[in-house]
Design a protein around this motif. Structure first.
Motif, PDB file in Angstrom:
ATOM      1  N   UNK A  80       0.671  -1.367   0.444  1.00 47.09           N
ATOM      2  CA  UNK A  80       0.234  -0.365   0.040  1.00 47.09           C
ATOM      3  C   UNK A  80       0.456   1.406  -0.278  1.00 47.09           C
ATOM      4  N   UNK A  81       2.291   1.090  -0.092  1.00 42.88           N
ATOM      5  CA  UNK A  81       3.077   2.312  -0.122  1.00 42.88           C
ATOM      6  C   UNK A  81       2.754   3.516  -1.059  1.00 42.88           C
ATOM      7  N   UNK A  82       2.428   3.115  -2.426  1.00 40.68           N
ATOM      8  CA  UNK A  82       1.552   3.738  -3.448  1.00 40.68           C
ATOM      9  C   UNK A  82       0.395   4.114  -3.523  1.00 40.68           C
ATOM     10  N   UNK A  83      -0.358   3.503  -2.028  1.00 37.85           N
ATOM     11  CA  UNK A  83      -1.734   4.070  -2.466  1.00 37.85           C
ATOM     12  C   UNK A  83      -1.965   5.163  -1.836  1.00 37.85           C
ATOM     13  N   UNK A  84      -2.340   6.325  -2.154  1.00 39.31           N
ATOM     14  CA  UNK A  84      -3.267   7.236  -1.490  1.00 39.31           C
ATOM     15  C   UNK A  84      -4.003   7.360  -1.036  1.00 39.31           C
ATOM     16  N   UNK A  85      -5.059   6.282  -1.615  1.00 37.42           N
ATOM     17  CA  UNK A  85      -6.533   6.388  -0.911  1.00 37.42           C
ATOM     18  C   UNK A  85      -6.534   5.783   0.287  1.00 37.42           C
ATOM     19  N   UNK A  86      -5.215   4.779   0.563  1.00 39.59           N
ATOM     20  CA  UNK A  86      -5.367   3.656   1.967  1.00 39.59           C
ATOM     21  C   UNK A  86      -5.538   4.497   2.958  1.00 39.59           C
ATOM     22  N   UNK A  87      -6.101   4.976   3.626  1.00 34.51           N
ATOM     23  CA  UNK A  87      -5.519   5.335   5.354  1.00 34.51           C
ATOM     24  C   UNK A  87      -4.437   4.602   6.109  1.00 34.51           C
ATOM     25  N   UNK A  88      -5.334   3.475   5.975  1.00 33.32           N
ATOM     26  CA  UNK A  88      -4.589   2.273   7.064  1.00 33.32           C
ATOM     27  C   UNK A  88      -3.948   1.809   6.180  1.00 33.32           C
ATOM     28  N   UNK A  89      -3.021   1.408   6.573  1.00 30.34           N
ATOM     29  CA  UNK A  89      -1.679   0.964   5.471  1.00 30.34           C
ATOM     30  C   UNK A  89      -1.819  -0.368   5.697  1.00 30.34           C
ATOM     31  N   UNK A  90      -1.189  -1.031   5.520  1.00 32.86           N
ATOM     32  CA  UNK A  90      -1.147  -3.209   5.545  1.00 32.86           C
ATOM     33  C   UNK A  90       0.358  -3.183   5.224  1.00 32.86           C
ATOM     34  N   UNK A  91       0.738  -4.022   5.959  1.00 31.02           N
ATOM     35  CA  UNK A  91       1.904  -4.467   6.214  1.00 31.02           C
ATOM     36  C   UNK A  91       2.438  -6.144   7.268  1.00 31.02           C
ATOM     37  N   UNK A  92       3.205  -6.095   6.319  1.00 32.06           N
ATOM     38  CA  UNK A  92       4.488  -7.523   7.301  1.00 32.06           C
ATOM     39  C   UNK A  92       3.919  -7.757   8.716  1.00 32.06           C
ATOM     40  N   UNK A  93       3.227  -8.979   9.304  1.00 30.01           N
ATOM     41  CA  UNK A  93       3.112  -9.258  10.754  1.00 30.01           C
ATOM     42  C   UNK A  93       3.828 -10.524  11.027  1.00 30.01           C
ATOM     43  N   UNK A  94       4.708 -10.737  12.050  1.00 28.23           N
ATOM     44  CA  UNK A  94       5.229 -11.486  12.623  1.00 28.23           C
ATOM     45  C   UNK A  94       4.860 -11.845  13.679  1.00 28.23           C
ATOM     46  N   UNK A  95       3.920 -11.677  14.225  1.00 27.34           N
ATOM     47  CA  UNK A  95       3.230 -13.023  15.087  1.00 27.34           C
ATOM     48  C   UNK A  95       4.063 -14.473  14.982  1.00 27.34           C
ATOM     49  N   UNK A  96       2.996 -14.454  13.199  1.00 28.52           N
ATOM     50  CA  UNK A  96       2.975 -15.873  13.558  1.00 28.52           C
ATOM     51  C   UNK A  96       4.214 -16.642  12.711  1.00 28.52           C
ATOM     52  N   UNK A  97       5.309 -15.455  12.540  1.00 29.40           N
ATOM     53  CA  UNK A  97       6.675 -16.241  12.764  1.00 29.40           C
ATOM     54  C   UNK A  97       7.713 -16.394  13.551  1.00 29.40           C
TER      55      UNK A  97
END
Length: 605
Positions: A313-330
Motif C-alpha cells: 500500500x506504499x503508493x496507494x494514496x486512497x488507503x489511510x490504514x496501510x497494511x504490512x508485514x505481521x510477525x506474530x505467527x513467524x
C-alpha cells in the motif's frame, strides 16, 4: 469448610515439601516392579484408571496394551462415547455451516425490525426466517439494546397447559427435566422462546443436553460451539478407549494453542481440532506443522491472515490504514512450535519467515472461510532463513520450504522431544532420554509415534524417578477423579466449569504458550484447597450431570485408598485423613472417598 481448610493445611505441607517434579538422576536408574509398571502406565498414558482397568491391562499384557495405544485406529471405540458425542452437531460443521446455524441475536432482532435485509445465503436465510416466524413483528423499533428481546408470537400460557405451567414454575429440578424431555420439539421451542431470558437460563442448570443447546442458541448462539467443545473434550477424556490419543490431543492443542475468545476463532476451533490436531497426534510432525499453519484458526489467532508484503500500500494514496508485514505467527512458529526460545534463530530470521508467509490468509475470515493463498499479497523477494536461501519469485512454496527447514532442524527435534518427555516422564527429564528421542525424531523425519515408542521403551520412563513424579493439571485432576470413581456423566458442562474454577479454563488460554506441562504451575496451598472442595462436592453428588455410586466405597480409609489410588496411601496422607475423620461425628463413604480424591497422593501421577 473447616475440615477442608484443615486438610488443605495438612496436605499442603506434604505436596509442597516434596516437589514431585525434581527426582534425583539416580532414581531414573532404578527400575519399577511389574505391578508398579502397570500403575505407571495407567497414570501416564491415560487420564487415570477406571475400576477394573488394572485387571484388563494385565490380561492384555503391558507391551501389547502400549502397542495398541500407539495405534489407536486398531482400538474399537467405546459405544457410550459415540452416543454422547452424537448431539454435539457443531463439532461436525464447517465454520461456514456454524455461522449459518447459529446467527447472533442482534442479527435476528435487526431483521425482525426491518433494519437489516434478509441474508442472501439460502441456509442462513431459512434459519432466520424460522426463528422470526416465532416472534411478533416489531417493525422500526429500537434494536440497539443488547438485553432487549423480541416478543414471542405465542405467550407461555398458550404453549403450556396449567399443569405444565405449575411444574415449570414450582416443580423440582427432576420434575422440570422430565417435563422438557417429554415435549415434542416444536412445542419445546415455542416454550423456550416464550420464556424470558432469566427463566431460560434457570432451566439450563438441569435441562438435558439437547435442551441446553437450544437455550444457548437463543441466548448466545456463539456459545453453542463452546458448549460442544467442552462437552466433547470431557467426554472423550473420560470415556474413550483410545486414551493415549486423547492425552496427545490435549498435549498438541496446548503446543499449538489457539484462544477461543478471539473473534472468529469460536467458529474456527472445532474444525481446527478436528482436522489439524486430532488426525496428526501420532503422525509426522511436518504434517501436523503444516496442518496448523494452514488452519484458519491459527491464521486468525496469530494474525497472519492480515500479513502482506510491506510495499503493498506504499503508493496507494486512497488507503489511510496501510497494511504490512505481521510477525506474530513467524515468531511463535519458531519460539513455541518448532525451534524453542533458544533454538538458534534471530530477529532477522523472524522477519524473513514472516515474509515467506505473506499471502497465507483466509477467505472471508469473519464468515468462517477456509485457507486461501493470495499471490498478490505475497513478498516475491529473496529470503534467507536460518542460512537457507529461498530464491526470489516464489509463491506459496516459500512458506512450505520454511516448514521443511524447521521440521527437520535439530533444535526442533530436541525441543519437541523435551516437551514430550516433560509431559510423560518428569518435569526435568534425563538428558540421555531426550538425546535418544531427538535422534529418532531426526532419523525418522519427525515420526511422532516412533519418538513416543523410544520414550515408552526406555529405562528412564519405567523408573522410580518417573513414578508419581508429576502433579496433575486441573483437567487431569477432574477427569481422573470421575474415572476413578466410576461415575456416570450425562452432561459434562458442570465438570468443565470445575476445571475452569481450578485454574485451567479449556480453550481459553489467551497466550500462545498453551497450558504448562510443569507441575509447579499447578501446586499451591490455595489450589489444593480448591481441589479438596471439588473432590468432596463430587463424591457427594454435588456436581450436576455427574452421578457417583457411593455404595461402592467403605467408611474405612484403607479400603477407599486401595479402590481409588490402587496403592497404599503415604503415611502422611493416611495420618491426615484419620485426623480429619476424627473431627467428624459421622463417617460416610462419600466423605472418605472425597478425602482420598482430594489428597496429595491422588494429585500425583
Amino acid at each position: 469448610m473447616k475440615i477442608r481448610l484443615f486438610l488443605a493445611c495438612l496436605f499442603a505441607g506434604t505436596i509442597l515439601a516434596k516437589p514431585a517434579a525434581y527426582p534425583s538422576q539416580k532414581q531414573f536408574q532404578k527400575k519399577l516392579g511389574k505391578d508398579e509398571q502397570v500403575l505407571h502406565a495407567l497414570d501416564r498414558l491415560t487420564f487415570g484408571a477406571r475400576p477394573g482397568d488394572v485387571e484388563r491391562l494385565k490380561k492384555i499384557g503391558l507391551q501389547k496394551w502400549i502397542d495398541q495405544q500407539l495405534h489407536p485406529e486398531q482400538i474399537r471405540e467405546n459405544p457410550s462415547l459415540d452416543a454422547k458425542l452424537a448431539p454435539l452437531e457443531s463439532l461436525r460443521m464447517t465454520p461456514m455451516e456454524a455461522v449459518r446455524h447459529y446467527p447472533p441475536p442482534q442479527l435476528i432482532k435487526a431483521i425482525a425490525a426491518g433494519k437489516v435485509p434478509m441474508p442472501e445465503d439460502p441456509l442462513l436465510r431459512a434459519t432466520v426466517e424460522r426463528i422470526i416466524a416465532r416472534y411478533k413483528a416489531r417493525k422500526g423499533e429500537d434494536t440497539n439494546d443488547a438485553d432487549s428481546e423480541l416478543e414471542p408470537a405465542k405467550p407461555l400460557r398458550e404453549v403450556l397447559d396449567p399443569v405444565e405451567l405449575w411444574t415449570l414454575r414450582t416443580g423440582s429440578p427432576a420434575e422440570k427435566r422430565a417435563l422438557v424431555e417429554s415435549m415434542a420439539n416444536e412445542k419445546l421451542e415455542d416454550m423456550l422462546i416464550a420464556l424470558p431470558r432469566p427463566q431460560r437460563q434457570h432451566l439450563f442448570a438441569f435441562a438435558p443436553t439437547g435442551v441446553r443447546r437450544k437455550i444457548l442458541a437463543m441466548n448466545a448462539p456463539g456459545q453453542v460451539m463452546a458448549y460442544d467443545l467442552l462437552e466433547s473434550k470431557l467426554f472423550r477424556a473420560i470415556y474413550s478407549n483410545r486414551q493415549l490419543a486423547e492425552e496427545l490431543d490435549d498435549f498438541w492443542f496446548n503446543h499449538f494453542n489457539v484462544f477461543y475468545e478471539k473473534g472468529a476463532d469460536r467458529f474456527l476451533i472445532p474444525e481446527y481440532e478436528r482436522e489439524a490436531i486430532r488426525p496428526n497426534v501420532l503422525g509426522h510432525f511436518r504434517d501436523l506443522l503444516e496442518a496448523t499453519a494452514e488452519s484458519p484458526a491459527m491464521l486468525f489467532y496469530l494474525d497472519n491472515f492480515q500479513s502482506v508484503r510491506s510495499d503493498l500500500d506504499a503508493k496507494n494514496q486512497n488507503r489511510k490504514a496501510k497494511r504490512g508485514l505481521n510477525e506474530n505467527y513467524a515468531r511463535e512458529l519458531m519460539e513455541l512450535h518448532t525451534l524453542g526460545v533458544n533454538g538458534g534463530y534471530t530477529q532477522k530470521d523472524v522477519t524473513e519467515v514472516a515474509r515467506c508467509f505473506t499471502g497465507w490468509t483466509i477467505l472471508e475470515p469473519r464468515k468462517g472461510g477456509g485457507f486461501f493463498y493470495n499471490d498478490k499479497l505475497h513478498d516475491k523477494g529473496e529470503k534467507l532463513v536460518l542460512g537457507h536461501v529461498i530464491p526470489a519469485g516464489g509463491g506459496i512454496e516459500d512458506g512450505e520450504k520454511v516448514l521443511d527447514i524447521l521440521a527437520s532442524h535439530p533444535s526442533t527435534a530436541r525441543f519437541i522431544s523435551t516437551e514430550l518427555a516433560q509431559r510423560f516422564v518428569a518435569d526435568d527429564p534425563p538428558e540421555s532420554l531426550i538425546s535418544r528421542m531427538s535422534q529418532t525424531f531426526l532419523a525418522t523425519g519427525g515420526d511422532i509415534r516412533e519418538v513416543m515408542r523410544v520414550m515408552l521403551s526406555s529405562n528412564e520412563f519405567w523408573s522410580q524417578g518417573a513414578y508419581q513424579a508429576k502433579v496433575k493439571s486441573p483437567f487431569e485432576m477432574v477427569v481422573s477423579s470421575v474415572r476413578a470413581l466410576g461415575a456416570n456423566v450425562d452432561d459434562a458442562w458442570a465438570l468443565a466449569n470445575q476445571v475452569a474454577n481450578l485454574g485451567e479454563p479449556l480453550y481459553r488460554k489467551q497466550e500462545p504458550t498453551g497450558y504448562s506441562n510443569a507441575s509447579s504451575e499447578w501446586v499451591s496451598s490455595a489450589a489444593l484447597l480448591n481441589r479438596m472442595n471439588f473432590a468432596l462436592k463430587l463424591t457427594k453428588n454435588g456436581v450436576p450431570g455427574v452421578k457417583v455410586d457411593v455404595t461402592r466405597f467403605d467408611t474405612h480409609p484403607e479400603k477407599a485408598e486401595r479402590a481409588l489410588l490402587l496403592r497404599n496411601a503415604t503415611p502422611q496422607t493416611r495420618s491426615a485423613i484419620h485426623k480429619a475423620l476424627a473431627q467428624e461425628k459421622k463417617q460416610t463413604p462419600e466423605l472418605v472417598a472425597g478425602l482420598v480424591i482430594g489428597s496429595p497422593d491422588f494429585q500425583r501421577r
